[in-house]
Motif scaffolding. Structure first.
Motif, PDB file in Angstrom:
ATOM      1  N   ALA A 510       0.825  -1.210   0.000  1.00  0.00           N
ATOM      2  CA  ALA A 510       0.000   0.000   0.000  1.00  0.00           C
ATOM      3  C   ALA A 510       0.858   1.258   0.000  1.00  0.00           C
ATOM      4  N   THR A 511       1.967   1.239   0.745  1.00  0.00           N
ATOM      5  CA  THR A 511       2.866   2.406   0.766  1.00  0.00           C
ATOM      6  C   THR A 511       3.476   2.657  -0.603  1.00  0.00           C
ATOM      7  N   LEU A 512       3.922   1.591  -1.254  1.00  0.00           N
ATOM      8  CA  LEU A 512       4.496   1.756  -2.594  1.00  0.00           C
ATOM      9  C   LEU A 512       3.454   2.262  -3.586  1.00  0.00           C
ATOM     10  N   LEU A 513       2.217   1.777  -3.462  1.00  0.00           N
ATOM     11  CA  LEU A 513       1.171   2.233  -4.355  1.00  0.00           C
ATOM     12  C   LEU A 513       0.898   3.718  -4.167  1.00  0.00           C
ATOM     13  N   LEU A 514       0.834   4.170  -2.911  1.00  0.00           N
ATOM     14  CA  LEU A 514       0.594   5.594  -2.654  1.00  0.00           C
ATOM     15  C   LEU A 514       1.747   6.442  -3.186  1.00  0.00           C
ATOM     16  N   ARG A 515       2.980   5.978  -3.034  1.00  0.00           N
ATOM     17  CA  ARG A 515       4.117   6.721  -3.568  1.00  0.00           C
ATOM     18  C   ARG A 515       4.052   6.784  -5.094  1.00  0.00           C
ATOM     19  N   SER A 516       3.648   5.702  -5.736  1.00  0.00           N
ATOM     20  CA  SER A 516       3.528   5.695  -7.198  1.00  0.00           C
ATOM     21  C   SER A 516       2.462   6.673  -7.657  1.00  0.00           C
ATOM     22  N   LEU A 517       1.312   6.678  -6.956  1.00  0.00           N
ATOM     23  CA  LEU A 517       0.252   7.625  -7.325  1.00  0.00           C
ATOM     24  C   LEU A 517       0.718   9.065  -7.156  1.00  0.00           C
ATOM     25  N   GLY A 518       1.446   9.322  -6.069  1.00  0.00           N
ATOM     26  CA  GLY A 518       1.957  10.675  -5.860  1.00  0.00           C
ATOM     27  C   GLY A 518       2.909  11.108  -6.965  1.00  0.00           C
ATOM     28  N   ARG A 519       3.774  10.207  -7.404  1.00  0.00           N
ATOM     29  CA  ARG A 519       4.716  10.565  -8.467  1.00  0.00           C
ATOM     30  C   ARG A 519       4.015  10.729  -9.814  1.00  0.00           C
ATOM     31  N   LEU A 520       2.973   9.924 -10.053  1.00  0.00           N
ATOM     32  CA  LEU A 520       2.235  10.071 -11.298  1.00  0.00           C
ATOM     33  C   LEU A 520       1.556  11.434 -11.385  1.00  0.00           C
ATOM     34  N   ARG A 521       1.092  11.937 -10.254  1.00  0.00           N
ATOM     35  CA  ARG A 521       0.455  13.258 -10.249  1.00  0.00           C
ATOM     36  C   ARG A 521       1.464  14.362 -10.527  1.00  0.00           C
ATOM     37  N   GLU A 522       2.743  14.093 -10.279  1.00  0.00           N
ATOM     38  CA  GLU A 522       3.770  15.107 -10.499  1.00  0.00           C
ATOM     39  C   GLU A 522       4.366  15.070 -11.898  1.00  0.00           C
TER      40      GLU A 522
END
Length: 550
Positions: A510-522
């Motif tokens: 779940a942590t890796l998924l949230l980090r991936s979503l955050g980077r995709l938004r950037e």
């Protein structure tokens, strides 16, 4: 005959238990009396003879239990009282019941909801006849920068004429917007143009009316239409008389020749009508006009690999015959089901694995709760074993006592899964394939039932095995030595370790998924998307025939 007699005896002992018990008691008394008579003839008086006979015969209760076990199917007879006793135990411990039921509901609800999505999209068979033999044929044209493309009409004609591996090849054109007027408010509908042989190839038939005929593929005779079941219900009130009626589509009258069934939603659930496909396959230009979907049905016994080999030979032949249009142009044969779900297969399996981990954590929690309760009842179960209860009887009773808890938690879990699906399905992406099949279907319910049965069998059998291994004296001495806390067991330690490991895996994922979503938004898209919209404008060519008019 012996097997039939045995089956009859077992059924009789199940449905006429009182009669069978009376006969058993009579037989036991007969054997005891014979032993008493033998002891009397040996010189013992009445009292001593009966005592010696009972010692030699053994405990009557134990003999009765052994006889009932030997009949078979006894567990069915003892199931109702065991279930009733399990329900009473739940009422006595509302805190334990609530914790265990919510644990089961969480695991079953999450897994059933996700498995409903996975089954509806990935595992459910296509709603066509013999769907395993349906394939799609794609064009491969790497020299034009097209690793996979649609099909040209002339190439499809040659494939159909030259192949020996397909029963037939049908064509579909999915680009089609139609304005329906004259039946209430005007509405724009998405429709597909299909060849007349598509429905026979898919082995489906209209619910009302008929399909298209071969001559309706010809220009000038193609003003007919098939309606979807949903459009028929919504727009025409389910009136059977709609067959034969003329309706206006984009200003052109079309005759309704049939209504499809509710399960027919090809190419996807957005399509609500179908009209004949008119093409000119003799035109050499149509070889490079990659605009059609080719659907084929394999002949009996022909694997996909053999069909691919055949299409490679035909493509090489066409490349030599038409070098200007077909040089380095091939064909790829893909199973229809596999092609439909290829883009979402891996994400859905990963999601199911995550929900499976949640279920395993819930099972470990439930097992811990049941083991804790079993420790408090160890003496009770040991007393039952000492009084003659067999290991099988103790295990059957322990499992039966867990069934009411599993039924309560499983029911709550399925209700939660249904509520989750009701909220989730409308939010799914519009392009998710086969989303119309997502529901709590029978395979999902059977999977949930099997999971609950496995959990109940494993978690409920442990106390029975434990009680059969310990005597009353050993249990009492163990309790006297441990007055502060119940003994920890290896099973409980292993379950706790498994819970921690599975929870850690989920937390890291779940942590890796949230980090991936955050980077995709950037990610910078290369333009400023603020206050920018896009739209698609569909102009009916029947009304605006030339580009200048458009």
């Amino acid at each position: 005959m012996r097997a039939l007699r045995m089956a009859w005896r077992r059924l009789r002992s199940l449905f006429a238990a009182r009669v069978a018990d009376a006969e058993m008691d009579e037989e036991i008394r007969f054997h005891l009396e014979r032993l008493v008579e033998e002891k009397k003839r040996a010189g013992l008086d009445e009292r001593e003879a009966r005592a010696a006979a009972r010692r030699e015969f053994g405990g009557v209760l134990q003999v009765q239990e052994a006889c009932r076990d030997a009949r078979g199917l006894r567990w069915l007879a003892s199931l109702p009282p065991d279930l009733s006793y399990g329900a009473r135990l739940l009422r006595r411990a509302p805190g334990f019941t609530a914790a265990a039921a919510l644990t089961i509901a969480l695991g079953v609800g999450a897994t059933s909801a996700i498995f409903s999505v996975v089954y509806g999209v990935l595992l459910r068979p296509l709603p066509f006849g013999d769907p395993g033999r349906l394939v799609l044929i794609w064009t491969t044209a790497p020299r034009f920068g097209l690793p996979r493309a649609l099909v040209g009409a002339a190439n499809a004609r040659d494939w159909r004429e030259q192949n020996r591996v397909f029963e037939d090849i049908a064509l579909v054109r999915t680009i089609g917007n139609f304005n329906l007027v004259g039946q209430g408010e005007p509405v724009r509908l998405l429709g597909a143009r299909i060849s007349a042989n598509l429905l026979p190839l898919l082995r489906v038939a209209p619910r009302l009316g008929r399909g298209f005929t071969e001559d309706e593929d010809e220009d000038g005779r193609h003003r007919v239409v098939l309606l979807s079941h949903g459009l028929w219900q919504r727009r025409f009130g389910g009136d059977p008389a709609v067959v034969g009626r003329s309706i206006s589509l984009s200003g052109v009258p079309h005759t309704v020749v049939g209504v499809m069934g509710p399960s027919f939603r090809y190419p996807s659930r957005e399509f609500e009508l179908w009209v004949p496909l008119t093409v000119n396959p003799d035109d050499s230009v149509t070889r490079m006009n990659y605009a059609l979907v080719a659907v084929a049905r394999l002949r009996d016994g022909v694997p996909v690999r053999a069909a691919q080999t055949e299409m490679d030979l035909i493509s090489a032949r066409l490349s030599a015959q038409y070098p200007e249009t077909n040089a380095e142009v091939g064909a790829e044969v893909v199973p229809m089901h596999e092609d439909a779900v290829a883009a979402v297969r891996r994400p859905l399996w990963v999601l199911l694995a995550a929900s499976g981990a949640i279920l395993l954590i819930a099972c470990a929690n439930l097992a811990n709760l049941l083991l804790s309760r079993a420790l408090t009842r160890r003496k009770e179960l040991a007393v039952r074993a000492s009084l003659g209860a067999s290991r099988g009887r103790l295990i059957a009773q322990s499992v039966s006592e867990v069934i009411p808890l599993l039924a309560l938690g499983g029911g709550l879990g399925l209700l939660a899964a249904r509520a989750v699906l009701g909220a989730l399905v409308p939010m799914l992406p519009a392009d998710l394939p086969r989303a119309e099949g997502i529901a709590l279907s029978l395979p999902v319910l059977l999977t949930a039932l099997g999971t609950l049965a496995a959990v109940g069998l494993v978690a409920g059998a442990v106390p029975g095995f434990d009680a059969a291994r310990h005597s009353v004296a050993a249990t009492a001495s163990e309790r006297s030595r441990t007055t502060a806390a119940p003994p920890r067991t290896r099973a409980r330690d292993a379950l706790v370790a498994a819970q921690i490991a599975l929870t850690l895996v989920l937390a890291v994922g779940a942590t890796l998924l949230l980090r991936s979503l955050g980077r995709l938004r950037e990610v910078d898209p290369g333009f400023s998307p603020a206050r920018v919209v896009s739209l698609h404008l569909a102009i009916p060519r029947q009304k605006y025939g030339t580009d200048a008019e458009v």
